[in-house]
Design a protein around this motif. Structure first.
Motif, mmCIF file in Angstrom:
data_model
loop_
_atom_site.group_PDB
_atom_site.id
_atom_site.type_symbol
_atom_site.label_atom_id
_atom_site.label_comp_id
_atom_site.label_asym_id
_atom_site.label_seq_id
_atom_site.Cartn_x
_atom_site.Cartn_y
_atom_site.Cartn_z
ATOM 1 N N ALA A 1 -1.915 -45.609 -99.652
ATOM 2 C CA ALA A 1 -1.238 -46.632 -98.855
ATOM 3 C C ALA A 1 -0.028 -47.193 -99.595
ATOM 4 N N HIS A 2 -0.187 -47.447 -100.900
ATOM 5 C CA HIS A 2 0.955 -47.937 -101.693
ATOM 6 C C HIS A 2 2.074 -46.896 -101.736
ATOM 7 N N GLU A 3 1.726 -45.640 -101.928
ATOM 8 C CA GLU A 3 2.742 -44.584 -101.953
ATOM 9 C C GLU A 3 3.480 -44.510 -100.619
ATOM 10 N N LYS A 4 2.737 -44.605 -99.522
ATOM 11 C CA LYS A 4 3.360 -44.550 -98.195
ATOM 12 C C LYS A 4 4.261 -45.755 -97.969
ATOM 13 N N LEU A 5 3.785 -46.941 -98.333
ATOM 14 C CA LEU A 5 4.586 -48.152 -98.166
ATOM 15 C C LEU A 5 5.850 -48.103 -99.014
ATOM 16 N N ASP A 6 5.724 -47.621 -100.244
ATOM 17 C CA ASP A 6 6.897 -47.490 -101.110
ATOM 18 C C ASP A 6 7.904 -46.501 -100.508
ATOM 19 N N GLY A 7 7.400 -45.400 -99.981
ATOM 20 C CA GLY A 7 8.276 -44.413 -99.338
ATOM 21 C C GLY A 7 8.976 -44.994 -98.118
ATOM 22 N N ASN A 8 8.233 -45.754 -97.321
ATOM 23 C CA ASN A 8 8.833 -46.385 -96.144
ATOM 24 C C ASN A 8 9.910 -47.381 -96.542
ATOM 25 N N ALA A 9 9.690 -48.097 -97.630
ATOM 26 C CA ALA A 9 10.692 -49.062 -98.093
ATOM 27 C C ALA A 9 11.991 -48.351 -98.465
ATOM 28 N N ARG A 10 11.874 -47.170 -99.060
ATOM 29 C CA ARG A 10 13.083 -46.394 -99.405
ATOM 30 C C ARG A 10 13.723 -45.807 -98.145
ATOM 31 N N ARG A 11 12.909 -45.331 -97.238
ATOM 32 C CA ARG A 11 13.395 -44.669 -96.028
ATOM 33 C C ARG A 11 14.028 -45.642 -95.039
ATOM 34 N N TYR A 12 13.437 -46.822 -94.938
ATOM 35 C CA TYR A 12 13.911 -47.837 -93.992
ATOM 36 C C TYR A 12 14.470 -49.020 -94.770
ATOM 37 N N ASP A 13 15.644 -48.821 -95.357
ATOM 38 C CA ASP A 13 16.229 -49.904 -96.150
ATOM 39 C C ASP A 13 16.536 -51.101 -95.254
ATOM 40 N N VAL A 14 16.421 -52.279 -95.842
ATOM 41 C CA VAL A 14 16.545 -53.529 -95.091
ATOM 42 C C VAL A 14 17.883 -53.636 -94.373
ATOM 43 N N ASP A 15 18.975 -53.319 -95.041
ATOM 44 C CA ASP A 15 20.298 -53.488 -94.445
ATOM 45 C C ASP A 15 20.495 -52.610 -93.210
ATOM 46 N N SER A 16 19.943 -51.414 -93.225
ATOM 47 C CA SER A 16 20.151 -50.479 -92.109
ATOM 48 C C SER A 16 19.159 -50.651 -90.970
ATOM 49 N N TYR A 17 18.000 -51.217 -91.243
ATOM 50 C CA TYR A 17 16.941 -51.218 -90.231
ATOM 51 C C TYR A 17 16.466 -52.592 -89.794
ATOM 52 N N ARG A 18 17.058 -53.661 -90.314
ATOM 53 C CA ARG A 18 16.638 -55.000 -89.889
ATOM 54 C C ARG A 18 16.858 -55.170 -88.385
ATOM 55 N N GLY A 19 15.778 -55.545 -87.678
ATOM 56 C CA GLY A 19 15.873 -55.862 -86.266
ATOM 57 C C GLY A 19 15.977 -54.663 -85.339
ATOM 58 N N THR A 20 15.774 -53.461 -85.836
ATOM 59 C CA THR A 20 15.864 -52.292 -84.982
ATOM 60 C C THR A 20 14.586 -51.465 -85.090
ATOM 61 N N ALA A 21 14.221 -50.809 -83.995
ATOM 62 C CA ALA A 21 13.021 -49.964 -83.993
ATOM 63 C C ALA A 21 13.377 -48.494 -84.083
ATOM 64 N N ARG A 22 14.640 -48.195 -84.390
ATOM 65 C CA ARG A 22 15.021 -46.786 -84.431
ATOM 66 C C ARG A 22 14.355 -46.083 -85.597
ATOM 67 N N LYS A 23 14.109 -44.810 -85.399
ATOM 68 C CA LYS A 23 13.427 -43.998 -86.390
ATOM 69 C C LYS A 23 14.403 -43.582 -87.486
ATOM 70 N N ALA A 24 13.870 -43.382 -88.672
ATOM 71 C CA ALA A 24 14.664 -42.850 -89.773
ATOM 72 C C ALA A 24 14.830 -41.345 -89.552
ATOM 73 N N PRO A 25 15.876 -40.756 -90.111
ATOM 74 C CA PRO A 25 16.026 -39.310 -89.986
ATOM 75 C C PRO A 25 14.838 -38.605 -90.642
ATOM 76 N N PRO A 26 14.531 -37.386 -90.195
ATOM 77 C CA PRO A 26 13.414 -36.648 -90.811
ATOM 78 C C PRO A 26 13.624 -36.490 -92.309
ATOM 79 N N LEU A 27 12.510 -36.467 -93.023
ATOM 80 C CA LEU A 27 12.594 -36.250 -94.462
ATOM 81 C C LEU A 27 13.105 -34.835 -94.719
ATOM 82 N N GLY A 28 13.984 -34.700 -95.689
ATOM 83 C CA GLY A 28 14.579 -33.404 -95.937
ATOM 84 C C GLY A 28 14.159 -32.772 -97.152
#
Length: 118
Positions: free
Chosen positions: A91-118
């Protein structure tokens, strides 16, 4: 020993006492988990978003939701135990990954998905 470890041990004992380990394969547990998640979803089916927010105010509906959430949690714990997955670490690994994937500046207030992991 964490609460999750204690629950895992209790589930192990519960299954062993009933000779159910033979049925607790990863496939069967994953299928049971999906079924219980479906039962949880059924409690919210046809509710409006506003009704879903206050569902716990209804004593009977709230009890059904608590029961279904508990079923989902117990199957997750049992499946993780059978597979040797450390739930807290994962769970910690997933949460840490999500924090990197959905940075605050780009995703605040939006429900859009992050691009697929590459």
């Amino acid at each position: 020993m964490t609460e999750i470890d204690t629950l895992a041990e209790q589930l192990r004992t519960f299954a062993a006492e009933r000779d159910w380990e033979q049925f607790h394969t990863p496939k069967n547990l994953a299928m049971a988990l999906a079924g219980e998640a479906g039962e949880l979803l059924a409690e919210f089916q046809w509710l409006t978003p506003a009704e879903s927010i206050v569902i716990m105010e209804d004593q009977e509906a709230g009890q059904r939701v608590r029961t279904e959430i508990a079923d989902v949690l117990l199957y997750v714990i049992r499946l993780a135990d059978v597979l040797g997955v450390d739930l807290i670490r994962s769970a910690h690994e997933k949460l840490d990954g999500n924090a990197r994937r959905y940075d605050v500046d780009s995703y605040r207030g939006t429900a859009r998905k992050a691009p697929p992991l590459g």
